[in-house]
Design a protein around this motif. Structure first.
Motif, PDB file in Angstrom:
ATOM      1  N   PHE A  89     -20.630 -35.884 -12.909  1.00 32.20           N
ATOM      2  CA  PHE A  89     -20.572 -36.409 -14.276  1.00 32.20           C
ATOM      3  C   PHE A  89     -21.058 -35.397 -15.320  1.00 32.20           C
ATOM      4  O   PHE A  89     -20.875 -35.618 -16.514  1.00 32.20           O
ATOM      5  CB  PHE A  89     -21.403 -37.690 -14.389  1.00 32.20           C
ATOM      6  CG  PHE A  89     -20.725 -38.897 -13.822  1.00 32.20           C
ATOM      7  CD1 PHE A  89     -19.803 -39.609 -14.571  1.00 32.20           C
ATOM      8  CD2 PHE A  89     -20.992 -39.323 -12.528  1.00 32.20           C
ATOM      9  CE1 PHE A  89     -19.175 -40.724 -14.056  1.00 32.20           C
ATOM     10  CE2 PHE A  89     -20.368 -40.423 -11.996  1.00 32.20           C
ATOM     11  CZ  PHE A  89     -19.452 -41.136 -12.751  1.00 32.20           C
ATOM     12  N   ALA A  90     -21.660 -34.301 -14.863  1.00 35.92           N
ATOM     13  CA  ALA A  90     -22.179 -33.312 -15.813  1.00 35.92           C
ATOM     14  C   ALA A  90     -21.083 -32.675 -16.656  1.00 35.92           C
ATOM     15  O   ALA A  90     -21.341 -32.210 -17.766  1.00 35.92           O
ATOM     16  CB  ALA A  90     -22.954 -32.222 -15.061  1.00 35.92           C
ATOM     17  N   VAL A  91     -19.852 -32.638 -16.149  1.00 35.64           N
ATOM     18  CA  VAL A  91     -18.769 -31.948 -16.867  1.00 35.64           C
ATOM     19  C   VAL A  91     -17.740 -32.909 -17.449  1.00 35.64           C
ATOM     20  O   VAL A  91     -16.727 -32.475 -18.004  1.00 35.64           O
ATOM     21  CB  VAL A  91     -18.066 -30.935 -15.940  1.00 35.64           C
ATOM     22  CG1 VAL A  91     -19.025 -29.833 -15.529  1.00 35.64           C
ATOM     23  CG2 VAL A  91     -17.486 -31.616 -14.705  1.00 35.64           C
ATOM     24  N   ILE A  92     -17.955 -34.224 -17.341  1.00 35.98           N
ATOM     25  CA  ILE A  92     -17.005 -35.196 -17.894  1.00 35.98           C
ATOM     26  C   ILE A  92     -17.261 -35.339 -19.390  1.00 35.98           C
ATOM     27  O   ILE A  92     -18.343 -35.764 -19.796  1.00 35.98           O
ATOM     28  CB  ILE A  92     -17.145 -36.570 -17.197  1.00 35.98           C
ATOM     29  CG1 ILE A  92     -16.939 -36.435 -15.692  1.00 35.98           C
ATOM     30  CG2 ILE A  92     -16.166 -37.563 -17.797  1.00 35.98           C
ATOM     31  CD1 ILE A  92     -15.559 -36.040 -15.277  1.00 35.98           C
ATOM     32  N   PRO A  93     -16.284 -35.007 -20.245  1.00 36.25           N
ATOM     33  CA  PRO A  93     -16.508 -35.066 -21.700  1.00 36.25           C
ATOM     34  C   PRO A  93     -16.159 -36.428 -22.303  1.00 36.25           C
ATOM     35  O   PRO A  93     -15.000 -36.844 -22.301  1.00 36.25           O
ATOM     36  CB  PRO A  93     -15.576 -33.982 -22.235  1.00 36.25           C
ATOM     37  CG  PRO A  93     -14.440 -33.953 -21.248  1.00 36.25           C
ATOM     38  CD  PRO A  93     -14.987 -34.402 -19.911  1.00 36.25           C
ATOM     39  N   LEU A  94     -17.173 -37.141 -22.827  1.00 31.94           N
ATOM     40  CA  LEU A  94     -16.903 -38.376 -23.571  1.00 31.94           C
ATOM     41  C   LEU A  94     -16.307 -38.074 -24.934  1.00 31.94           C
ATOM     42  O   LEU A  94     -15.471 -38.810 -25.449  1.00 31.94           O
ATOM     43  CB  LEU A  94     -18.198 -39.172 -23.750  1.00 31.94           C
ATOM     44  CG  LEU A  94     -18.808 -39.821 -22.508  1.00 31.94           C
ATOM     45  CD1 LEU A  94     -20.120 -40.482 -22.866  1.00 31.94           C
ATOM     46  CD2 LEU A  94     -17.857 -40.822 -21.898  1.00 31.94           C
ATOM     47  N   LEU A 239     -16.378 -42.433 -11.624  1.00 33.93           N
ATOM     48  CA  LEU A 239     -16.026 -41.021 -11.729  1.00 33.93           C
ATOM     49  C   LEU A 239     -14.515 -40.817 -11.685  1.00 33.93           C
ATOM     50  O   LEU A 239     -13.955 -40.103 -12.536  1.00 33.93           O
ATOM     51  CB  LEU A 239     -16.695 -40.235 -10.596  1.00 33.93           C
ATOM     52  CG  LEU A 239     -16.314 -38.758 -10.484  1.00 33.93           C
ATOM     53  CD1 LEU A 239     -16.733 -37.995 -11.730  1.00 33.93           C
ATOM     54  CD2 LEU A 239     -16.921 -38.133  -9.232  1.00 33.93           C
ATOM     55  N   VAL A 240     -13.844 -41.421 -10.719  1.00 35.75           N
ATOM     56  CA  VAL A 240     -12.390 -41.252 -10.606  1.00 35.75           C
ATOM     57  C   VAL A 240     -11.688 -41.842 -11.826  1.00 35.75           C
ATOM     58  O   VAL A 240     -10.730 -41.262 -12.352  1.00 35.75           O
ATOM     59  CB  VAL A 240     -11.874 -41.895  -9.300  1.00 35.75           C
ATOM     60  CG1 VAL A 240     -10.356 -41.888  -9.257  1.00 35.75           C
ATOM     61  CG2 VAL A 240     -12.424 -41.154  -8.098  1.00 35.75           C
ATOM     62  N   LEU A 270      -9.237 -48.872 -16.125  1.00 33.30           N
ATOM     63  CA  LEU A 270      -8.981 -48.286 -14.809  1.00 33.30           C
ATOM     64  C   LEU A 270      -9.943 -48.835 -13.756  1.00 33.30           C
ATOM     65  O   LEU A 270      -9.550 -49.085 -12.610  1.00 33.30           O
ATOM     66  CB  LEU A 270      -9.097 -46.765 -14.880  1.00 33.30           C
ATOM     67  CG  LEU A 270      -7.943 -46.065 -15.595  1.00 33.30           C
ATOM     68  CD1 LEU A 270      -8.291 -44.610 -15.879  1.00 33.30           C
ATOM     69  CD2 LEU A 270      -6.666 -46.140 -14.760  1.00 33.30           C
ATOM     70  N   ILE A 271     -11.204 -49.036 -14.132  1.00 34.92           N
ATOM     71  CA  ILE A 271     -12.163 -49.624 -13.196  1.00 34.92           C
ATOM     72  C   ILE A 271     -11.715 -51.031 -12.802  1.00 34.92           C
ATOM     73  O   ILE A 271     -11.777 -51.421 -11.631  1.00 34.92           O
ATOM     74  CB  ILE A 271     -13.571 -49.656 -13.820  1.00 34.92           C
ATOM     75  CG1 ILE A 271     -14.132 -48.234 -13.952  1.00 34.92           C
ATOM     76  CG2 ILE A 271     -14.516 -50.509 -12.984  1.00 34.92           C
ATOM     77  CD1 ILE A 271     -15.429 -48.153 -14.733  1.00 34.92           C
ATOM     78  N   GLY A 272     -11.245 -51.812 -13.785  1.00 35.53           N
ATOM     79  CA  GLY A 272     -10.727 -53.140 -13.491  1.00 35.53           C
ATOM     80  C   GLY A 272      -9.541 -53.095 -12.543  1.00 35.53           C
ATOM     81  O   GLY A 272      -9.414 -53.936 -11.639  1.00 35.53           O
ATOM     82  N   PHE A 273      -8.684 -52.080 -12.714  1.00 35.76           N
ATOM     83  CA  PHE A 273      -7.541 -51.924 -11.809  1.00 35.76           C
ATOM     84  C   PHE A 273      -8.016 -51.629 -10.391  1.00 35.76           C
ATOM     85  O   PHE A 273      -7.507 -52.206  -9.425  1.00 35.76           O
ATOM     86  CB  PHE A 273      -6.652 -50.788 -12.314  1.00 35.76           C
ATOM     87  CG  PHE A 273      -5.553 -50.407 -11.355  1.00 35.76           C
ATOM     88  CD1 PHE A 273      -4.405 -51.177 -11.256  1.00 35.76           C
ATOM     89  CD2 PHE A 273      -5.671 -49.281 -10.557  1.00 35.76           C
ATOM     90  CE1 PHE A 273      -3.399 -50.834 -10.367  1.00 35.76           C
ATOM     91  CE2 PHE A 273      -4.666 -48.933  -9.665  1.00 35.76           C
ATOM     92  CZ  PHE A 273      -3.533 -49.708  -9.567  1.00 35.76           C
ATOM     93  N   PHE A 274      -8.990 -50.756 -10.247  1.00 37.08           N
ATOM     94  CA  PHE A 274      -9.544 -50.435  -8.925  1.00 37.08           C
ATOM     95  C   PHE A 274     -10.077 -51.691  -8.248  1.00 37.08           C
ATOM     96  O   PHE A 274      -9.881 -51.900  -7.045  1.00 37.08           O
ATOM     97  CB  PHE A 274     -10.683 -49.419  -9.075  1.00 37.08           C
ATOM     98  CG  PHE A 274     -10.251 -47.988  -8.932  1.00 37.08           C
ATOM     99  CD1 PHE A 274     -10.423 -47.306  -7.746  1.00 37.08           C
ATOM    100  CD2 PHE A 274      -9.683 -47.323  -9.995  1.00 37.08           C
ATOM    101  CE1 PHE A 274     -10.031 -45.990  -7.611  1.00 37.08           C
ATOM    102  CE2 PHE A 274      -9.282 -46.009  -9.881  1.00 37.08           C
ATOM    103  CZ  PHE A 274      -9.451 -45.332  -8.686  1.00 37.08           C
ATOM    104  N   ILE A 275     -10.766 -52.520  -9.029  1.00 37.87           N
ATOM    105  CA  ILE A 275     -11.382 -53.720  -8.451  1.00 37.87           C
ATOM    106  C   ILE A 275     -10.327 -54.743  -8.041  1.00 37.87           C
ATOM    107  O   ILE A 275     -10.366 -55.295  -6.932  1.00 37.87           O
ATOM    108  CB  ILE A 275     -12.380 -54.324  -9.453  1.00 37.87           C
ATOM    109  CG1 ILE A 275     -13.594 -53.406  -9.606  1.00 37.87           C
ATOM    110  CG2 ILE A 275     -12.820 -55.715  -9.013  1.00 37.87           C
ATOM    111  CD1 ILE A 275     -14.549 -53.822 -10.699  1.00 37.87           C
ATOM    112  N   LEU A 276      -9.361 -55.013  -8.928  1.00 42.04           N
ATOM    113  CA  LEU A 276      -8.361 -56.033  -8.629  1.00 42.04           C
ATOM    114  C   LEU A 276      -7.404 -55.589  -7.532  1.00 42.04           C
ATOM    115  O   LEU A 276      -6.798 -56.425  -6.861  1.00 42.04           O
ATOM    116  CB  LEU A 276      -7.585 -56.386  -9.903  1.00 42.04           C
ATOM    117  CG  LEU A 276      -8.412 -57.085 -10.982  1.00 42.04           C
ATOM    118  CD1 LEU A 276      -7.566 -57.392 -12.197  1.00 42.04           C
ATOM    119  CD2 LEU A 276      -9.036 -58.365 -10.441  1.00 42.04           C
TER     120      LEU A 276
END
Length: 318
Positions: A89-94, A239-240, A270-276
């Motif tokens: 997560f150190a290199v993920i730009p918000l 992360l993904v 996307l997190i919701g998609f992963f879960i469902l």
């Protein structure tokens, strides 16, 4: 190092760990809605404090190390899994300059390297447990994660070719006119499937197949060491999802709303998609999983590279 960077180094892991813990509640609530049942709804409003209750409970559970295990490696394995995800997560730009290492010109390679090191967590956990079920789960995880890392890396080559940089910030800036999910639709699908397999989430959770392996590579784990594997898994989902947002969905870019909100909205969807997805698809056989990768995703990712290169050459020549 600036004070802001130091604050980020302290705050980022705490936020990610908090999100991973909260996701355990979000997943159960979403699956409950999807399957027409309640889900957790007793502890706190809407059951939101269930995640905190689970965290407190697991802290007080007996943290047992089997006498037949390799104790040093047994304890080290879940720590490796946790550290590799958090470091990514150190290199993920918000936003343009919000990440700890926003200007790292090999940010994408750094993330892939950390994901590669994450394989050691499950392999060492299976081997150090000195258990047949755990060892089989660790071997499955090694084959699955290493194989799908190949397809993940090849899928990203199209994005790198179009951007001309491994910097995640440069990749987001290159999407100011057009998100890469359209010209790189094949790479997007390959990366999405590889991301599901890399985090060994359903339907690709074969390293943890309870039908034949009990709990897989973490069969012998208990207490907080057991919890660390699952926190790392949920942090891996975040992360993904954040990587897909950065690489294919324009990152923080969007109209009207502030940049961090756009990034958060895309990642949340996307997190919701992963879960469902967990509730929608059955688990394939292990040979079907490997065949999907080597017989379908590998040719598709190579074809994507060839087509992207040809289009870029034609565009340059024109």
């Amino acid at each position: 190092m600036t004070l802001l960077a130091l604050v980020g180094i302290v705050i980022t892991p705490l936020v990610i760990l908090g999100l991973a813990t909260l996701l355990t509640w979000v997943e159960r609530r979403l699956l409950g809605v999807w399957q027409n049942r309640c889900g957790p709804n007793r502890v706190g409003p809407g059951g939101v404090l269930q995640a905190a209750a689970d965290g407190i409970k697991i802290l007080f559970k007996e943290d047992w190390t089997p006498p037949f295990a390799d104790k040093g490696v047994f304890v080290l394995a879940p720590a490796i899994g946790m550290m590799t995800v958090l470091l990514s997560f150190a290199v993920i730009p918000l936003t343009f300059s919000s990440s700890i290492a926003a200007g790292l010109n090999v940010g994408l390679l750094f993330v892939l390297a950390m994901m590669g090191l994450g394989v050691y967590a499950v392999v060492l956990a299976g081997w150090a447990s000195n258990s047949k079920f755990a060892l089989l789960g660790g071997m499955r995880a090694a084959a699955q994660m290493i194989s799908y890392e190949v397809f993940m890396g090849l899928a990203l080559m199209g994005v790198v070719m179009m951007t001309g940089s491994f910097s995640l910030r440069d990749i987001v800036m290159a999407q100011s006119g057009l998100w890469f999910v359209l010209p790189q639709c094949v790479g997007f699908v390959v990366f999405l499937l590889a991301g599901i397999a890399e985090t060994h989430r359903l339907p690709f959770d074969l390293p943890e197949g309870e039908n034949e392996l009990g709990a897989g590579f973490h069969t012998e784990y208990s207490g907080m060491k057991f919890g660390m594997f699952f926190i790392a898994e949920y942090a891996g989902i975040v992360l993904v999802s954040a990587l897909i947002t950065t690489l294919y969905l324009g990152g923080w870019q969007g109209p009207i709303l502030p940049a961090p909100i756009w990034f958060t909205l895309k990642t949340t969807v996307l997190i919701g998609f992963f879960i469902l997805l967990r509730a929608a698809l059955p688990r394939p056989r292990y040979d079907q999983l490997m065949a999907l990768g080597w017989k379908i995703l590998l040719p598709l990712s190579l074809l994507n590279i060839v087509v992207t290169g040809a289009v870029l050459l034609l565009h340059t020549a024109g």
